[in-house]
Design an enzyme around this catalytic site. Structure first.
Site, PDB file in Angstrom:
ATOM      1  N   SER A  26       0.845  -1.187   0.000  1.00 25.53           N
ATOM      2  CA  SER A  26       0.000   0.000   0.000  1.00 25.53           C
ATOM      3  C   SER A  26       0.889   1.249   0.000  1.00 25.53           C
ATOM      4  CB  SER A  26      -0.980  -0.040   1.170  1.00 25.53           C
ATOM      5  OG  SER A  26      -2.023   0.871   0.967  1.00 25.53           O
ATOM      6  N   HIS A 134      -7.675  -5.359  -1.554  1.00 21.61           N
ATOM      7  CA  HIS A 134      -6.541  -4.697  -0.900  1.00 21.61           C
ATOM      8  C   HIS A 134      -6.146  -5.377   0.405  1.00 21.61           C
ATOM      9  CE1 HIS A 134      -3.875  -1.226  -0.676  1.00 21.61           C
ATOM     10  NE2 HIS A 134      -4.220  -1.031   0.586  1.00 21.61           N
TER      11      HIS A 134
END
Length: 163
Positions: A26, A134
């Site tokens: 991320s 994610h």
């Protein structure tokens, strides 16, 4: 961060500054991609679910269209801080790991980043997990989490082998 690494290597017995790898996911993927464009000491890098192109993030991420502007400021500052626009500086072998249904950091960023690395002659590999988002590293399906760990361990075994 690099000053911390340099200090640790210089002061902790047994650490080998010639055998270092870097990885992050991320925002850590963003930092990893940024660092390998500016510092070439790394035996290998893993860029996982990275925030790689602030400009294309606008309107394509679920985090909201104002995030990149609030984070970077102007379009000029955004471009100056974009790992996507620095792939021509990368020489570090790079493993790009992403999830097909990542709405936070859209898959298209990973695909473009990987492709640009390959076109630039970088030793790069890509692994995309179908049906994952994610949160793969924390709450993905058990078999994909295991595959992810195995792929990461394999990458490091090849780029930072232990004798």
């Amino acid at each position: 961060m690099l000053a911390f690494l340099d200090h640790a290597v210089a002061s902790v017995p047994g650490l080998d500054g010639d055998r270092v790898g870097i990885m992050g996911g991320s925002y850590g993927g963003y930092l990893t991609a940024w660092i390998i464009a500016h510092d070439h000491r790394w035996a290998g890098a893993i860029v996982e679910r990275g925030y790689l192109d602030p400009a294309s993030f606008v309107g394509s991420s679920d985090i909201g269209w104002r995030f990149p502007q609030q984070y970077h400021g102007t379009k000029q500052a955004m471009d100056a801080q974009s790992p996507m626009l620095l792939t021509d500086r990368v020489t570090t072998p790079t493993f790009v790991v992403h999830s097909e249904q990542d709405l936070r950091c859209p898959l298209s960023q990973a695909l473009r980043y990987y492709t640009q690395l390959k076109q630039g002659g970088v030793d790069a590999e890509l692994l995309v997990f179908p049906g994952e988002n994610h949160e793969l590293s924390r709450s993905g399906t058990p078999w994909h989490r295991r595959q992810r760990f195995e792929a990461i361990l394999d990458w490091w075994a090849r780029h930072l082998p232990v004798s």
